[in-house]
Design an enzyme around this catalytic site. Structure first.
Site, PDB file in Angstrom:
ATOM      1  N   ASP A  13      -7.209  -2.738   3.975  1.00 39.27           N
ATOM      2  CA  ASP A  13      -6.032  -3.504   3.631  1.00 39.27           C
ATOM      3  C   ASP A  13      -6.748  -4.971   4.247  1.00 39.27           C
ATOM      4  OD1 ASP A  13      -4.495  -1.553   1.723  1.00 39.27           O
ATOM      5  OD2 ASP A  13      -3.410  -0.733   4.570  1.00 39.27           O
ATOM      6  N   ASP A  29       0.957  -1.331  -0.171  1.00 37.73           N
ATOM      7  CA  ASP A  29       0.232   0.327  -0.370  1.00 37.73           C
ATOM      8  C   ASP A  29       0.826   1.623   0.277  1.00 37.73           C
ATOM      9  OD1 ASP A  29      -1.757   1.608  -0.157  1.00 37.73           O
ATOM     10  OD2 ASP A  29      -2.216   1.365   2.443  1.00 37.73           O
ATOM     11  N   ASP A  83      -1.545  -1.318   6.713  1.00 37.17           N
ATOM     12  CA  ASP A  83      -1.761  -0.465   7.618  1.00 37.17           C
ATOM     13  C   ASP A  83      -3.617   0.124   8.832  1.00 37.17           C
ATOM     14  OD1 ASP A  83      -2.245   1.599   6.721  1.00 37.17           O
ATOM     15  OD2 ASP A  83      -0.773   2.730   7.061  1.00 37.17           O
TER      16      ASP A  83
END
Length: 789
Positions: free
Chosen positions: A544, A305, A540
């Site tokens: 996700d 990410d 995080d």
């Protein structure tokens, strides 16, 4: 029992008083986490000592003791030492993990005596007032007193869709907040929670996908069925057919059986994994699932990410561009949104830092929190109507084309958000119609200094990088270029992708995936896995989580949401992406070395099994006694396997564990079996005297083991040396060769070894023929079984 408990009704603004909390604690109405991050010490001791092989070894040791051949019990000392070393390392590893788990554990935000406090989840008491924000894990069943939230209960129900919860609704332990903010009162604690225990809900238990564990179980299962009947048959042959004495029959049968037991293999595996956990802890990495180290070593695709991984995740408003109205009007609207928003994400925090002066204060009538699915948040103000900020593609929708060039130009350097306004209210949490654009907000995110070096490492290691982000693909591509991502120009806007079939078609074509929804993140991981990739995922945020659950190895940042850390197998405690190369290198070192050491253990199992079966039908006595096998095993297996298992090794894992191990072990095992067969036939025909028979078999077996050690001295291409051999492994092989010679000569009396002087010619012939046989068999297995190098 519940009826007898006095329930309190604290005010949502002040919560329980400290006196009420103390009383709850005295009444033991305190929440508790019934899970432990690791095995208990009692369980470790039980699993390491009370094993099938240990019981078998104990039985064999008692048998040797009963016939009075005490020095042949030396193998029991080795078994005890192996078990003790493994147990000590595992306990040490457990303590390290427990300590790190406390650092990474979730906290609960309570309101007590009118103050907000972050406390351990074990300190929550019945009727406590808790505050939940986006990403918060629900630690206890709680009833909402204020606010509206979107909740994901997939850990409990398996249903991935978010559920809207309002005042009076129950928040179930094990679920997590997708968006919004609320105040809730604790309804249940401990085992009274819906999820039965916190861990069964909050912790996502992913099925262990360990090729090593599966392979070892297969080996143990086969041997468990084979050892006892072979042992009984061999004793019968030695005692009744070969007319050996009862003592000699017992001793030689025990020697055959202990040779078949790879007693150190399982212990070595758990020991090396435990050492890896300790090593990783020094790099601030918490391992929450032991065998994920193996999975990580096999990873060939890493999904990242952008925010918090390639960038620091600290947003900063650089400017705002009015498209309609004055700059002062736009500033005032944004300042009011920043003040009244209940979101705690980095974007809102950046706006609070930038838009600090309110000229005209508005009164908020309704608030909609940011969601990764919708990619916008908004507030309805009584004075100016509904104001929304979010991703242009999701807020403007069909009107995006009108401002496409302007947005695209700014997107080259910034993350662009749009501010829109209308007089209508939200329609069931949906955007109202007739939205009017006010302007653009330009936000930057600082790239991590170490990101370039880290990604360069993965490129050299043959690991593909995929960046999966909710941001504009143009912005993500620009950052990818800055940090040196290969094929950064291959990007796609995932908001244009309608179904999973399209995802399967594009997964290999693109490197950058922008405007990805949480469901799409999961679908991308699934598509990669279906294409044969072993996928690691870092994340995080709550967007996700679905992808992390689906990935082969999930990695979370410690500064991420509670739910993200709970589903992940690894947690980077310093939230530093630069730790990843250390993690991957440790995984590869561990698994490569376990694979290499396992070959040494299986050599003995292979030749012992073949010899046991062979001597069932040969008119010949079994050539070994346990004390001789202890010498051979210590020199060719025990010492080298332990040392080599801790050696640096950065090669990517290739091939299948069991196939590679057996293919490496078979040439040596078969060479030993052929040597013993030839020596036995020569002995039967009077070419080798009785007093030299057993000694020559011991020497021949030891020679084969040492030949295998010398073959392991070859350097791998990936090692930082230009030498064709590894000096360390060469020195180790020479030292062990000397130890073996000393055992045969100086301690020959102890190991029942006859004088080797009369056998020099036979020994030289054995060395030459062993090398030739070993080389031929190795060539065959590499050629026809396609053994991975």
């Amino acid at each position: 029992m519940e009826e007898k408990i006095e329930r309190l009704k604290p005010d949502s603004k002040t919560g329980l008083t400290y006196e009420q909390v103390a009383k709850r604690q005295q009444e033991n109405l305190v929440n508790y986490d019934t899970s432990v991050p690791t095995k208990s010490i009692k369980r470790i001791l039980f699993e390491n000592f009370f094993t099938l092989f240990n019981f078998l070894n104990l039985f064999l040791g008692i048998a040797i003791f009963c016939v009075g051949s005490y020095k042949n019990m030396l193998f029991m000392l080795i078994v005890i030492l192996n078990t003790a070393i493994s147990t000590i390392q595992e306990i040490h590893s457990k303590r390290v993990i427990d300590k790190l788990s406390v650092m990474a554990s979730s906290k609960a935000r309570t309101i007590r005596n009118g103050k907000k406090e972050d406390i351990p989840i074990n300190d929550i008491v019945l009727d406590d007032i808790l505050e939940f924000n986006t990403g918060s894990q629900i630690q206890t069943d709680s009833i909402i007193l204020e606010g509206n939230v979107q909740v994901n209960e997939s850990f409990i129900t398996g249903e991935p869709d978010s559920i809207s919860k309002k005042v009076g609704d129950m928040l179930l332990s094990g679920s997590y907040i997708v968006s919004g903010k609320c105040i809730a009162q604790v309804e249940h604690i401990g085992n009274d929670n819906y999820s039965a225990t916190i861990s069964s809900g909050a912790k996502h238990i992913k099925k262990v996908n360990s090729e090593i564990m599966t392979s070892l179980k297969k080996i143990i299962k086969i041997l468990a069925y084979a050892i006892v009947p072979i042992g009984i048959a061999l004793f019968y042959t030695q005692f009744y057919v070969q007319n050996e004495s009862f003592t000699d029959a017992v001793v030689k049968t025990v020697a055959a059986v202990i040779g078949m037991i790879p007693e150190g293999l399982v212990l070595l595996t758990s020991t090396v994994l435990a050492v890896s956990v300790i090593r990783l802890s020094k790099s601030k990495v918490l391992v929450q699932e032991l065998y994920c180290i193996e999975t990580l070593a096999r990873v060939d695709t890493l999904c990242l990410d952008k925010t918090g991984t390639l960038t620091e995740g600290i947003m900063e408003v650089k400017d705002f561009i009015p498209l309609f109205g004055t700059k002062e009007e736009m500033y005032n609207i944004l300042a009011n949104i920043a003040k009244d928003s209940e979101d705690e994400n980095s974007t809102i925090q950046a706006m609070r830092s930038y838009f600090t002066n309110i000229t005209t204060e508005f009164k908020a009538a309704q608030k909609i929190a940011f969601s990764s699915d919708t990619k916008w948040s908004g507030i309805n103000f009584e004075q100016v109507g509904t104001c929304v900020i979010g991703a242009p593609e999701f807020v403007l929708k069909n009107s995006t084309n009108e401002y496409e060039d302007t947005i695209k130009e700014y997107s080259k350097d910034y993350r662009v958000l749009v501010l829109v306004q209308c007089h209508d209210n939200f329609d069931n949490n949906r955007l109202p119609n007739q939205l009017k654009i006010i302007g653009l907000i330009l936000i930057s995110d600082k790239v991590r200094k170490e990101a370039n070096q880290t990604l360069e490492y993965f490129a050299k290691q043959g690991v593909d990088i995929k960046i999966i982000s909710g941001d504009n693909p143009i912005t993500v591509s620009k950052i990818a270029k800055q940090v040196g991502v290969k094929d950064y120009e291959n990007y796609i806007d995932m908001s244009t992708i309608a179904n999973d079939d399209e995802i399967k078609n594009i997964i290999s074509k693109y490197t950058i995936f922008g405007r990805v929804s949480p469901i799409q993140k999961k679908s991308l991981i699934v598509a990669l896995k279906e294409s044969g990739k072993t996928v690691a995922m870092t994340g995080d945020g709550v967007n996700d989580i679905l992808a992390l659950k689906e990935s082969d190895c999930s990695i979370a940042m410690a500064n991420g949401s509670d739910a993200t850390k709970n589903v992940s197998q690894l947690v980077l405690l310093d939230s530093n992406f630069a730790s990843m190369p250390k993690v991957v290198a440790e995984g590869r070192r561990t698994i490569n070395n376990i694979q290499r050491s396992a070959s040494l253990f299986l050599v003995k199992t292979i030749y012992s099994t073949i010899l046991a079966l062979m001597f069932l039908f040969m008119q010949e006595t079994y050539p070994f006694i346990p004390i001789q096998l202890s010498l051979i095993s210590t020199v060719t297996i025990g010492i080298p396997s332990f040392i080599l298992a801790l050696e640096p090794n950065r090669e990517r894992i290739r091939g299948h564990f069991l196939r590679n191990v057996i293919a490496r072990a078979l040439p040596t095992g078969l060479t030993v079996a052929i040597n013993i067969l030839v020596i036995s036939l020569l002995h039967q025909n009077g070419w080798i005297p009785q007093e030299q028979y057993s000694t020559l078999c011991v020497i021949a077996t030891g020679i084969c083991g040492i030949i295998l050690l010398f073959t392991l001295t070859k350097s791998r291409k990936s090692e930082d040396t230009k030498l064709p051999i590894s000096p360390f492994r060469l020195a180790l092989s020479i030292v062990l060769c000397i130890v073996f010679i000393i055992g045969l000569t100086s301690f020959g009396w102890f190991f029942n070894i006859a004088s080797i002087a009369p056998m020099i010619h036979e020994i030289m012939i054995t060395i030459v023929t062993s090398i030739i046989t070993f080389s031929l068999l190795t060539f065959v297995f590499k050629k026809f079984l396609r053994l991975e190098k």
